[in-house]
Design a protein around this motif. Sequence first.
Motif, PDB file in Angstrom:
ATOM      1  N   GLU A 185      25.552  47.791 -47.830  1.00 35.41           N
ATOM      2  CA  GLU A 185      25.548  46.682 -48.790  1.00 35.41           C
ATOM      3  C   GLU A 185      24.142  46.253 -49.194  1.00 35.41           C
ATOM      4  OE1 GLU A 185      27.324  42.121 -49.219  1.00 35.41           O
ATOM      5  OE2 GLU A 185      28.048  43.445 -47.618  1.00 35.41           O
ATOM      6  N   HIS A 228      37.040  52.871 -54.810  1.00 40.88           N
ATOM      7  CA  HIS A 228      37.211  51.417 -54.878  1.00 40.88           C
ATOM      8  C   HIS A 228      36.328  50.796 -55.954  1.00 40.88           C
ATOM      9  CE1 HIS A 228      33.321  50.511 -52.995  1.00 40.88           C
ATOM     10  NE2 HIS A 228      33.561  51.492 -52.126  1.00 40.88           N
ATOM     11  N   SER A 246      35.637  47.899 -51.011  1.00 46.16           N
ATOM     12  CA  SER A 246      35.396  48.859 -49.929  1.00 46.16           C
ATOM     13  C   SER A 246      36.654  49.692 -49.757  1.00 46.16           C
ATOM     14  CB  SER A 246      35.057  48.152 -48.616  1.00 46.16           C
ATOM     15  OG  SER A 246      36.224  47.590 -48.040  1.00 46.16           O
ATOM     16  N   GLN A 247      36.548  50.696 -48.898  1.00 42.11           N
ATOM     17  CA  GLN A 247      37.702  51.541 -48.649  1.00 42.11           C
ATOM     18  C   GLN A 247      38.845  50.781 -47.974  1.00 42.11           C
ATOM     19  OE1 GLN A 247      37.399  54.554 -45.496  1.00 42.11           O
ATOM     20  NE2 GLN A 247      35.382  53.734 -44.999  1.00 42.11           N
ATOM     21  N   GLN A 248      38.553  49.626 -47.392  1.00 40.50           N
ATOM     22  CA  GLN A 248      39.593  48.859 -46.706  1.00 40.50           C
ATOM     23  C   GLN A 248      40.743  48.500 -47.642  1.00 40.50           C
ATOM     24  OE1 GLN A 248      39.855  48.219 -43.415  1.00 40.50           O
ATOM     25  NE2 GLN A 248      38.031  49.515 -43.187  1.00 40.50           N
ATOM     26  N   HIS A 297      27.863  49.289 -50.655  1.00 36.79           N
ATOM     27  CA  HIS A 297      29.042  48.582 -50.162  1.00 36.79           C
ATOM     28  C   HIS A 297      29.201  48.804 -48.659  1.00 36.79           C
ATOM     29  CE1 HIS A 297      29.613  49.216 -54.458  1.00 36.79           C
ATOM     30  NE2 HIS A 297      30.365  48.131 -54.463  1.00 36.79           N
ATOM     31  N   ALA A 298      29.917  47.866 -48.019  1.00 38.69           N
ATOM     32  CA  ALA A 298      30.201  47.969 -46.585  1.00 38.69           C
ATOM     33  C   ALA A 298      28.897  48.161 -45.801  1.00 38.69           C
ATOM     34  CB  ALA A 298      31.197  49.089 -46.324  1.00 38.69           C
ATOM     35  N   ASP A 302      33.413  54.509 -48.648  1.00 41.14           N
ATOM     36  CA  ASP A 302      32.646  53.400 -49.204  1.00 41.14           C
ATOM     37  C   ASP A 302      31.512  53.928 -50.066  1.00 41.14           C
ATOM     38  OD1 ASP A 302      34.076  51.351 -47.776  1.00 41.14           O
ATOM     39  OD2 ASP A 302      32.985  51.951 -45.969  1.00 41.14           O
TER      40      ASP A 302
END
Length: 242
Positions: A68, A33, A38-40, A64-65, A60
């Motif tokens: 963070e 990403h 994020s991986q979302q 991040h996530a 992630d």
Amino acid sequence: MHCESICIHVDEDHVEGTFAVPRTGVPGVLFLHGWTGSQQSDLKRARKIATLGCVCLTFDLRGHAATETMRRKVTPRQNLHDAIAAYDALSSHPMVDRSAIAIVGSSYGAYLATILTTFRPVRWLSLRVPALYRDEHWAVAKGQLDRLDLTHYRNMEVTPEENRALAACSRFQGDVLTVESEFDHLVPHMTIANYLAAFRQARSLTYRVVAGADHALSEKEWRDAYSALLIGWIREMVLGAR
């Protein structure tokens, strides 16, 4: 598909046979990403690509996530280590064919993806709005880079001899998909042109522009257009490999 000869014993005799056996393993797809993402953002596409018969891995990056709080300190070098660790986790999956790995990167993740190809074998490389950074910033905290300097650098003509990511592209011999957003305020066309020019040895190079789109694909129609491009390309690559 490969063939294996076999001797079949029957009564006091034997007959010759041949097994037609599918190649072991299926393609693996690793998603990287972008910065502040994020991986979302990748999960929906990963699920669709998995239906093509691939094992997909999203994760992630540090900073991040859940991590963070590290964002102001994490460096591109550390995030590359994240990407390599994720690649190794994917390639060690018992169902994955290690000779059939694809990397799908967006923005900062696309930049890392190109460099990853110099450390691990990659067959397919998909880059959406690939960002570009100065080599001297490799060990500098990503969150503290000068945005005006980045903008200036990304509007320059840069060659593979001057940048490690572009140098990695110049050595890559697999298949490439490069996707640009028409109205990208972070990754200008000059940066995309630098990437395209760098792929001197690629087996194939597909270039597409998402009409009207911004860098983040903030509208659903833009996200859907990109998803259709990516999934169509992966389908072509995977079916072609089989």
